[in-house]
Design an enzyme around this catalytic site. Structure first.
Site, mmCIF file in Angstrom:
data_model
loop_
_atom_site.group_PDB
_atom_site.id
_atom_site.type_symbol
_atom_site.label_atom_id
_atom_site.label_comp_id
_atom_site.label_asym_id
_atom_site.label_seq_id
_atom_site.Cartn_x
_atom_site.Cartn_y
_atom_site.Cartn_z
ATOM 1 N NE ARG A 16 28.552 73.699 14.489
ATOM 2 C CZ ARG A 16 28.256 74.339 15.614
ATOM 3 N NH1 ARG A 16 27.422 75.365 15.587
ATOM 4 N NH2 ARG A 16 28.782 73.973 16.768
ATOM 5 C CG ASP A 127 26.439 70.685 16.231
ATOM 6 O OD1 ASP A 127 26.608 69.971 15.224
ATOM 7 O OD2 ASP A 127 26.945 70.436 17.336
#
Length: 155
Positions: A16, A127
């Protein structure tokens, strides 16, 4: 010195946060503001220090014409003293960062969820590590929306 400094943080700094960093850097470059911003990304944990981003993250960025040479690093005490903004991806990152910041004298960084800036109000950037390409694309789209809104607010 008018340089604004921003760091994007996730748990491992391979999915990310490198996507968010690369997206923000491209936006800043497209707006010809690269001399006004220093952008970086880091991890809360030390799991992946020195590693390149996940190949799916790199592939997703490449699909959108963005390259990155980022290598994972762990956030440092100095980051809390030098960065204006530390933007993270989820509540667990936020808790860890707030806890770490309390151990730092002169913490000047404003610590927030990147999703705070999402016009679509998706507060958490999940995630994608255990997901698939579609999950990485979702992260990319969230990062674009949030980074654009953040840049509009602070530039």
């Amino acid at each position: 010195n008018n340089l604004k400094m921003e760091s994007l943080v996730s748990i491992g700094n391979i999915c990310r946060s490198p996507i968010a960093e690369a997206v923000f850097r491209k936006l800043v470059t497209d707006e010809k503001l690269e001399n006004k911003w220093r952008t970086d990304s880091a991890a809360v944990s030390d799991w992946n220090v020195g590693r390149f981003p996940d190949s799916r993250a790199l592939s997703c960025l490449r699909t959108h014409g963005i390259e990155t040479a980022h290598k994972a690093r762990q956030i440092t005490k100095e980051d809390f003293q030098t960065f204006d903004h530390i933007l993270c991806m989820d509540e667990s990152n936020l808790r860890d960062l707030n806890r770490k910041s309390k151990e730092v004298k002169d913490c000047k960084a404003k610590i927030e969820l990147l999703g705070t800036y999402d016009p679509q109000k998706q507060l958490i950037i999940e995630d994608p590590y255990y997901g698939n390409e579609k999950d990485f694309e979702t992260v990319y789209e969230q990062c674009v929306r949030c980074c654009k809104a953040f840049l509009e607010k602070y530039h």
